[in-house]
Each structure stands twice: as C-alpha cells, then as structure tokens.
Motif scaffolding. Sequence first.
Motif, PDB file in Angstrom:
ATOM      1  N   ARG A 144       0.847  -1.194   0.000  1.00  0.00           N
ATOM      2  CA  ARG A 144       0.000   0.000   0.000  1.00  0.00           C
ATOM      3  C   ARG A 144       0.880   1.242   0.000  1.00  0.00           C
ATOM      4  O   ARG A 144       1.259   1.767   1.027  1.00  0.00           O
ATOM      5  CB  ARG A 144      -0.941   0.018   1.199  1.00  0.00           C
ATOM      6  CG  ARG A 144      -1.750   1.319   1.340  1.00  0.00           C
ATOM      7  CD  ARG A 144      -2.681   1.564   0.170  1.00  0.00           C
ATOM      8  NE  ARG A 144      -3.840   0.675   0.220  1.00  0.00           N
ATOM      9  CZ  ARG A 144      -4.544   0.323  -0.843  1.00  0.00           C
ATOM     10  NH1 ARG A 144      -4.216   0.764  -2.047  1.00  0.00           N
ATOM     11  NH2 ARG A 144      -5.572  -0.498  -0.717  1.00  0.00           N
ATOM     12  N   LYS A 145       1.212   1.704  -1.192  1.00  0.00           N
ATOM     13  CA  LYS A 145       1.958   2.946  -1.353  1.00  0.00           C
ATOM     14  C   LYS A 145       1.009   4.140  -1.300  1.00  0.00           C
ATOM     15  O   LYS A 145      -0.185   4.019  -1.588  1.00  0.00           O
ATOM     16  CB  LYS A 145       2.723   2.944  -2.671  1.00  0.00           C
ATOM     17  CG  LYS A 145       3.824   1.912  -2.775  1.00  0.00           C
ATOM     18  CD  LYS A 145       4.537   2.038  -4.117  1.00  0.00           C
ATOM     19  CE  LYS A 145       5.756   1.135  -4.200  1.00  0.00           C
ATOM     20  NZ  LYS A 145       5.392  -0.307  -4.300  1.00  0.00           N
ATOM     21  N   GLY A 146       1.559   5.308  -0.961  1.00  0.00           N
ATOM     22  CA  GLY A 146       0.741   6.511  -0.936  1.00  0.00           C
ATOM     23  C   GLY A 146       0.149   6.840  -2.281  1.00  0.00           C
ATOM     24  O   GLY A 146      -0.960   7.370  -2.378  1.00  0.00           O
ATOM     25  N   GLY A 147       0.892   6.524  -3.363  1.00  0.00           N
ATOM     26  CA  GLY A 147       0.421   6.814  -4.704  1.00  0.00           C
ATOM     27  C   GLY A 147      -0.657   5.891  -5.196  1.00  0.00           C
ATOM     28  O   GLY A 147      -1.197   6.090  -6.293  1.00  0.00           O
ATOM     29  N   HIS A 148      -1.007   4.869  -4.418  1.00  0.00           N
ATOM     30  CA  HIS A 148      -2.111   3.979  -4.777  1.00  0.00           C
ATOM     31  C   HIS A 148      -3.450   4.543  -4.317  1.00  0.00           C
ATOM     32  O   HIS A 148      -4.485   3.883  -4.496  1.00  0.00           O
ATOM     33  CB  HIS A 148      -1.907   2.595  -4.166  1.00  0.00           C
ATOM     34  CG  HIS A 148      -0.699   1.885  -4.701  1.00  0.00           C
ATOM     35  ND1 HIS A 148      -0.179   0.747  -4.117  1.00  0.00           N
ATOM     36  CD2 HIS A 148       0.102   2.156  -5.773  1.00  0.00           C
ATOM     37  CE1 HIS A 148       0.884   0.351  -4.792  1.00  0.00           C
ATOM     38  NE2 HIS A 148       1.071   1.186  -5.803  1.00  0.00           N
ATOM     39  N   CYS A 149      -3.429   5.716  -3.716  1.00  0.00           N
ATOM     40  CA  CYS A 149      -4.638   6.388  -3.246  1.00  0.00           C
ATOM     41  C   CYS A 149      -4.880   7.584  -4.159  1.00  0.00           C
ATOM     42  O   CYS A 149      -4.123   8.563  -4.128  1.00  0.00           O
ATOM     43  CB  CYS A 149      -4.480   6.844  -1.797  1.00  0.00           C
ATOM     44  SG  CYS A 149      -3.949   5.538  -0.660  1.00  0.00           S
ATOM     45  N   LEU A 150      -5.909   7.506  -4.998  1.00  0.00           N
ATOM     46  CA  LEU A 150      -6.161   8.498  -6.037  1.00  0.00           C
ATOM     47  C   LEU A 150      -7.357   9.380  -5.677  1.00  0.00           C
ATOM     48  O   LEU A 150      -8.331   8.912  -5.095  1.00  0.00           O
ATOM     49  CB  LEU A 150      -6.448   7.805  -7.374  1.00  0.00           C
ATOM     50  CG  LEU A 150      -5.459   6.730  -7.839  1.00  0.00           C
ATOM     51  CD1 LEU A 150      -5.894   6.181  -9.192  1.00  0.00           C
ATOM     52  CD2 LEU A 150      -4.036   7.269  -7.905  1.00  0.00           C
ATOM     53  N   LEU A 151      -7.283  10.642  -6.077  1.00  0.00           N
ATOM     54  CA  LEU A 151      -8.381  11.581  -5.880  1.00  0.00           C
ATOM     55  C   LEU A 151      -8.950  11.960  -7.236  1.00  0.00           C
ATOM     56  O   LEU A 151      -8.246  12.503  -8.089  1.00  0.00           O
ATOM     57  CB  LEU A 151      -7.899  12.836  -5.152  1.00  0.00           C
ATOM     58  CG  LEU A 151      -8.983  13.859  -4.791  1.00  0.00           C
ATOM     59  CD1 LEU A 151      -9.927  13.306  -3.729  1.00  0.00           C
ATOM     60  CD2 LEU A 151      -8.353  15.166  -4.307  1.00  0.00           C
ATOM     61  N   ASP A 152     -10.236  11.655  -7.457  1.00  0.00           N
ATOM     62  CA  ASP A 152     -10.840  11.967  -8.745  1.00  0.00           C
ATOM     63  C   ASP A 152     -11.397  13.392  -8.752  1.00  0.00           C
ATOM     64  O   ASP A 152     -11.417  14.065  -7.710  1.00  0.00           O
ATOM     65  CB  ASP A 152     -11.890  10.917  -9.128  1.00  0.00           C
ATOM     66  CG  ASP A 152     -13.213  11.040  -8.370  1.00  0.00           C
ATOM     67  OD1 ASP A 152     -13.430  12.037  -7.658  1.00  0.00           O
ATOM     68  OD2 ASP A 152     -14.041  10.115  -8.503  1.00  0.00           O
ATOM     69  N   PRO A 153     -11.840  13.907  -9.912  1.00  0.00           N
ATOM     70  CA  PRO A 153     -12.318  15.297  -9.989  1.00  0.00           C
ATOM     71  C   PRO A 153     -13.530  15.590  -9.117  1.00  0.00           C
ATOM     72  O   PRO A 153     -13.799  16.753  -8.795  1.00  0.00           O
ATOM     73  CB  PRO A 153     -12.656  15.455 -11.480  1.00  0.00           C
ATOM     74  CG  PRO A 153     -11.785  14.473 -12.185  1.00  0.00           C
ATOM     75  CD  PRO A 153     -11.727  13.288 -11.254  1.00  0.00           C
TER      76      PRO A 153
END
Length: 247
Positions: A144-153
Amino acid sequence: MSRDERTFEARVSDPAIPPALAHGELELLGLLRDSSNYAFLARAKGEPEDVLAVYKPQRGETPLWDFPEGTLHQREAAAYVVSRELGWPNVPPTLVREGPHGVGSVQKFVEFDPAEHFFTMEVERAAEFRKVAVFDLIINNADRKGGHCLLDPQGTIWLIDHGVCFNEEPKLRTVIWTFVGEAIEPSLLADVDRFTAALAEGPLRDELSALLSPAELDTMGDRARAVIDAGTYPEPGPGRPFPWPPV
C-alpha cells in the motif's frame, strides 16, 4: 453451473461493472510505463458507451518468490470483490477476462489528480483512510503505497494496485500507520463481521474461489475475525512493515 460460470454471472450482474468493461473489445491505447508489471491503458468498446480501462495481462506479470506465479491479475479482481462486499473503500470495478494479450485483469480507469496521494490527504480525509487501513488488514496488502490512493475530480478517493494481496503469510506493508492503537469504529467492525459470515459459504465464497485458493480464503477469514477480536488498529510488524518507495 461451473465455478467459472458462477463467477461470470456474478460479475456481469454487478451493476457497478459497465457492460463495455465486461464484454467490449479492448483497444490498447498505450503502455503504462511506471508499472512494475505490464499494464495497458485501453478503451473498452460497447454500449451504452465506451469505457477507459487498465488492462494487466497475466503473461506480463513479473514472477515473485512469495506469490503463486500467474495469479496477480486474480488478486486485483478479488480486492474489488472484497471492497464491494464490505461497502468500502472505493476500488474501481475490476474483473478477469480475455484481452489482446490473453487473460488478465481489466479495471475501470479513474481520472485523478497526480498531485494528490495519501500523504497530501491523510489529515483532512482521515475517516476514509481508517477504512483503507482496515481493508488492507483483511486483504493482507503487501504494497500500500501513498500513490495507490487516487483523488478523482469529484473528490472521491479510489484505491488501486492490489496484485500482491491475500497471501497466507503475514505480508502487510503499508504507509498507513496513522491510527495505531485507536479503536476501530463499531460500524466498520459490524461490516467486517457481516463480510466474515458471507465469506464462510455461499455466493461470495463461490465468486472468490475462482480468484483465490481455499487456504487464502480461510486465512482471510481468520484475519477478519482477528480484526473484530482486537477492535483496534495494530502496530507495525511482523517483518518489514513499509513499502518502497512510499509513493
């Protein structure tokens, strides 16, 4: 009806999975070069509309010493199924199907802000990341990397990259250790309890049995029960508790 047929019926009856994702022709648009395994951006063609997708073929998976070879795409789909059953967190609709390079996982592409990740959102979105932390405990997420958590528009957080989950041995490696020692919210524990009961037998067990081994399903049930019994977020360990790189 065979196990594979039951799994097919389950995925196509899932209203969250667009028909194009399940049945449409996959047109490859390009290789996603930052992935550790071969991953393609694709267009799934179909009605009522085309859908952008991430296609990870089995034959493009890098062999790992601690995971059965050729199973990472199945784990991607299993993580979606678990999140769907729990009701959280948000994992994009994912299934196993044929594509231009053979069988693989196909996941709905999420448009996201590349400047946002766990470390930029952890304070203001802590309640959502508490759910992610419990989810990762249950699926035994080894990356679980930090970049695996995405924020959509629209401001929704989505979780991706679950190819190295569900190992029988403790493998939890995550950047989300913010909540160590805190009590897990009772409503989350109730959801985990419901999930554990559904995992024991029935349609959910059948669906996941096409993606994971019986031993992996049993140990997931053990982990879920351990979460309920402990009632708190655990401390790091055993083993190496952090992924690299962290983002």
